[in-house]
Design a protein around this motif. Structure first.
Motif, PDB file in Angstrom:
ATOM      1  N   ASN A 244       0.811  -1.218   0.019  1.00  0.00           N
ATOM      2  CA  ASN A 244      -0.213  -0.153   0.004  1.00  0.00           C
ATOM      3  C   ASN A 244       0.923   1.115  -0.003  1.00  0.00           C
ATOM      4  OD1 ASN A 244       1.024  -0.069   2.489  1.00  0.00           O
ATOM      5  ND2 ASN A 244      -1.050  -0.088   3.639  1.00  0.00           N
ATOM      6  N   ARG A 245       2.264   1.174  -0.205  1.00  0.00           N
ATOM      7  CA  ARG A 245       3.061   2.260  -0.691  1.00  0.00           C
ATOM      8  C   ARG A 245       3.535   2.904   0.801  1.00  0.00           C
ATOM      9  NH1 ARG A 245       1.782  -0.201  -4.850  1.00  0.00           N
ATOM     10  NH2 ARG A 245       1.944   0.775  -7.016  1.00  0.00           N
ATOM     11  N   GLU A 246       3.484   2.326   1.838  1.00  0.00           N
ATOM     12  CA  GLU A 246       4.045   2.852   2.890  1.00  0.00           C
ATOM     13  C   GLU A 246       5.687   2.444   3.114  1.00  0.00           C
ATOM     14  OE1 GLU A 246       1.805   0.939   6.353  1.00  0.00           O
ATOM     15  OE2 GLU A 246       0.230   2.404   5.931  1.00  0.00           O
ATOM     16  N   ARG A 247       6.345   3.460   3.608  1.00  0.00           N
ATOM     17  CA  ARG A 247       7.919   3.397   3.493  1.00  0.00           C
ATOM     18  C   ARG A 247       8.582   3.255   4.794  1.00  0.00           C
ATOM     19  NH1 ARG A 247       9.925   4.925  -1.667  1.00  0.00           N
ATOM     20  NH2 ARG A 247       8.239   5.537  -3.148  1.00  0.00           N
ATOM     21  N   ARG A 248       9.584   2.410   4.852  1.00  0.00           N
ATOM     22  CA  ARG A 248      10.416   2.506   5.943  1.00  0.00           C
ATOM     23  C   ARG A 248      11.928   2.641   5.788  1.00  0.00           C
ATOM     24  NH1 ARG A 248      10.561  -2.431  10.661  1.00  0.00           N
ATOM     25  NH2 ARG A 248      12.104  -1.340  11.959  1.00  0.00           N
ATOM     26  N   THR A 249      12.589   3.588   6.484  1.00  0.00           N
ATOM     27  CA  THR A 249      13.945   3.560   5.954  1.00  0.00           C
ATOM     28  C   THR A 249      15.028   2.669   6.963  1.00  0.00           C
ATOM     29  OG1 THR A 249      13.676   5.461   5.037  1.00  0.00           O
ATOM     30  CG2 THR A 249      15.761   4.974   5.625  1.00  0.00           C
ATOM     31  N   PHE A 250      16.008   2.301   6.291  1.00  0.00           N
ATOM     32  CA  PHE A 250      16.964   1.273   7.095  1.00  0.00           C
ATOM     33  C   PHE A 250      18.368   1.904   6.935  1.00  0.00           C
ATOM     34  CE2 PHE A 250      13.312  -1.498   6.414  1.00  0.00           C
ATOM     35  CZ  PHE A 250      13.065  -2.177   7.700  1.00  0.00           C
ATOM     36  N   ALA A 251      19.349   1.130   7.253  1.00  0.00           N
ATOM     37  CA  ALA A 251      20.645   1.425   7.289  1.00  0.00           C
ATOM     38  C   ALA A 251      21.020   2.137   5.825  1.00  0.00           C
ATOM     39  CB  ALA A 251      21.567   0.566   7.852  1.00  0.00           C
ATOM     40  N   ALA A 252      22.476   2.687   5.984  1.00  0.00           N
ATOM     41  CA  ALA A 252      23.102   3.033   4.641  1.00  0.00           C
ATOM     42  C   ALA A 252      23.697   2.057   3.933  1.00  0.00           C
ATOM     43  CB  ALA A 252      24.109   4.296   4.959  1.00  0.00           C
ATOM     44  N   VAL A 253      23.735   1.925   2.818  1.00  0.00           N
ATOM     45  CA  VAL A 253      24.284   0.871   1.809  1.00  0.00           C
ATOM     46  C   VAL A 253      24.782   1.476   0.718  1.00  0.00           C
ATOM     47  CG1 VAL A 253      22.757  -1.103   2.739  1.00  0.00           C
ATOM     48  CG2 VAL A 253      22.179   0.205   0.709  1.00  0.00           C
ATOM     49  N   SER A 254      25.676   0.552  -0.088  1.00  0.00           N
ATOM     50  CA  SER A 254      26.264   1.260  -1.343  1.00  0.00           C
ATOM     51  C   SER A 254      26.195   0.112  -2.280  1.00  0.00           C
ATOM     52  CB  SER A 254      27.355   1.840  -1.085  1.00  0.00           C
ATOM     53  OG  SER A 254      28.325   2.182  -2.185  1.00  0.00           O
ATOM     54  N   VAL A 255      25.409  -0.002  -3.328  1.00  0.00           N
ATOM     55  CA  VAL A 255      25.514  -1.097  -4.302  1.00  0.00           C
ATOM     56  C   VAL A 255      25.448  -0.530  -5.656  1.00  0.00           C
ATOM     57  CG1 VAL A 255      24.202  -2.803  -2.778  1.00  0.00           C
ATOM     58  CG2 VAL A 255      22.857  -1.416  -4.009  1.00  0.00           C
ATOM     59  N   LYS A 256      25.756  -1.111  -6.751  1.00  0.00           N
ATOM     60  CA  LYS A 256      25.454  -0.387  -7.992  1.00  0.00           C
ATOM     61  C   LYS A 256      24.287  -0.506  -8.570  1.00  0.00           C
ATOM     62  CE  LYS A 256      29.928  -2.393  -9.852  1.00  0.00           C
ATOM     63  NZ  LYS A 256      30.562  -3.018 -11.035  1.00  0.00           N
ATOM     64  N   PRO A 257      23.825   0.597  -9.634  1.00  0.00           N
ATOM     65  CA  PRO A 257      22.561   0.787  -9.808  1.00  0.00           C
ATOM     66  C   PRO A 257      21.839  -0.457 -10.913  1.00  0.00           C
ATOM     67  CG  PRO A 257      24.053   1.906 -11.285  1.00  0.00           C
ATOM     68  CD  PRO A 257      24.915   1.526 -10.161  1.00  0.00           C
ATOM     69  N   LEU A 258      20.593  -0.390 -10.867  1.00  0.00           N
ATOM     70  CA  LEU A 258      19.640  -1.215 -11.439  1.00  0.00           C
ATOM     71  C   LEU A 258      20.088  -0.939 -12.995  1.00  0.00           C
ATOM     72  CD1 LEU A 258      17.462  -3.448 -11.601  1.00  0.00           C
ATOM     73  CD2 LEU A 258      15.810  -1.618 -11.905  1.00  0.00           C
ATOM     74  N   LEU A 259      20.598  -2.123 -13.477  1.00  0.00           N
ATOM     75  CA  LEU A 259      20.837  -2.016 -15.068  1.00  0.00           C
ATOM     76  C   LEU A 259      19.567  -2.312 -16.126  1.00  0.00           C
ATOM     77  CD1 LEU A 259      24.285  -4.056 -15.052  1.00  0.00           C
ATOM     78  CD2 LEU A 259      23.853  -1.726 -14.930  1.00  0.00           C
ATOM     79  N   VAL A 260      19.677  -1.790 -17.128  1.00  0.00           N
ATOM     80  CA  VAL A 260      18.645  -2.299 -18.177  1.00  0.00           C
ATOM     81  C   VAL A 260      19.389  -2.839 -19.479  1.00  0.00           C
ATOM     82  CG1 VAL A 260      17.222  -0.023 -17.711  1.00  0.00           C
ATOM     83  CG2 VAL A 260      19.080  -0.038 -19.405  1.00  0.00           C
TER      84      VAL A 260
END
Length: 249
Positions: free
Chosen positions: A188-204
Motif C-alpha cells: 500500500n506504498r508505506e515506506r520504512r528506511t533502514f541503514a545506509a548501503v552502497s550497491v550498483k544501480p539497476l541495469l537495463v
C-alpha cells in the motif's frame, strides 16, 4: 579451515558489538547453514566481510546481505522474488528460511544466471528458479510475491515490481544514487528506511555484464535519436521517391 567453522566465525562477527549488524536470529541461523564458499571462486576469502567481483557483478558482503535479508523480514512459506540474483547467495539464504521452491530469482546477465543455477544446485538449493529477465519488469508469471528484494539501487522502485506484491507484501531496495539507504515499501506504498548501503544501480538491457553495449551514454543517444525521428512531421517523416514521381508525369 573447515568451512562450517568459517561460517560460524562470519556470523559471530556480524553479531558482535563491534559490527552490530545482525540481530535477527532467523537470518543468523540461515547464514550459518548456507555454504557461502559454493558461490565464490576463492574459498579462503568467501567468509570475509568484503565485496567480491564475479563475472562483472559485485557480490554483496555478508554484512550487506544480512541487512537486506533482515529488512525483508522473511517468514516460512513466503513466496520470494530476488531481483539481481548475482551468484545466487542471497537467494540461497532466503531459500533456507522459506523453502527453495518458494524462491524465484532473476538477473539481466545470462552468464550470471547460468552461474547462479550451478551454484544453487551444488549448494543444495536446486529448487530455486533462476531466469534471465529485465529486473525492472520482475517475474509477472509467478506473481504475486510476499517479498521482493531488489539488489540494485534505484531512485524509486520500478512500478512493475510494486504491482507484483501480494497484499501485505514488502519490497526492499537501496534507494538513491551516490548516497543510498535501504528502504522497504509495502503493497500500500508505506515506506520504512533502514541503514545506509552502497550497491550498483539497476541495469537495463544493453548495460549488463557481457553485453555488446554497456555504455549508458550510447544507449541514451540512441533513444534520443528515436524520439526525434518519431516526432518529425511532413517531408521530414516521409521519404519521397523523386525518380518515381518525375517518371509518372
Amino acid at each position: 579451515m573447515d568451512p562450517a567453522v568459517l561460517r560460524e566465525d562470519m556470523v559471530d562477527g556480524l553479531e558482535s558489538a563491534a559490527k552490530d549488524v545482525l540481530h535477527d536470529e532467523t537470518v543468523a541461523v540461515a547464514m550459518r547453514d548456507v555454504p557461502r564458499h559454493e558461490f565464490l571462486p576463492d574459498e579462503q576469502t568467501a567468509y570475509a566481510d568484503r565485496v567480491h567481483d564475479v563475472l562483472g557483478t559485485r557480490v554483496l558482503a555478508p554484512s550487506t546481505a544480512a541487512r537486506f535479508l533482515q529488512a525483508l523480514d522473511l517468514e516460512d512459506g513466503d513466496d520470494v522474488l530476488i531481483v539481481g540474483a548475482g551468484v545466487g547467495y542471497t537467494a540461497a539464504v532466503a531459500a533456507e528460511i522459506v523453502g527453495d521452491t518458494n524462491v524465484h530469482a532473476i538477473d539481466i546477465s545470462r552468464p550470471l544466471v547460468i552461474d547462479a543455477r550451478q551454484n544453487l544446485e551444488r549448494a543444495g538449493y536446486g529448487g530455486v528458479l533462476v531466469d534471465r529477465r529485465d529486473g525492472a519488469r520482475g517475474l509477472p508469471e509467478y506473481a504475486p510475491f510476499d517479498r521482493i528484494l531488489l539488489e540494485a539501487a534505484a531512485v524509486d522502485p520500478p512500478e512493475a515490481l510494486l504491482e507484483q506484491l501480494a497484499d501485505g507484501g514488502r519490497l526492499v531496495y537501496p534507494r538513491g544514487t551516490q548516497r543510498q539507504r535501504l528502504e522497504a515499501v509495502s503493497a500500500n506504498r508505506e515506506r520504512r528506511t533502514f541503514a545506509a548501503v552502497s550497491v550498483k544501480p539497476l541495469l537495463v538491457d544493453g548495460e549488463q555484464s557481457g553485453a555488446v553495449e554497456r555504455n549508458r551514454t550510447a544507449r541514451e543517444d540512441r533513444e534520443h535519436a528515436i524520439r526525434r525521428s518519431e516526432s518529425r512531421r511532413g517531408w521530414e517523416q516521409e521519404w519521397i521517391e523523386w525518380e518515381d514521381t518525375v517518371g509518372s508525369n
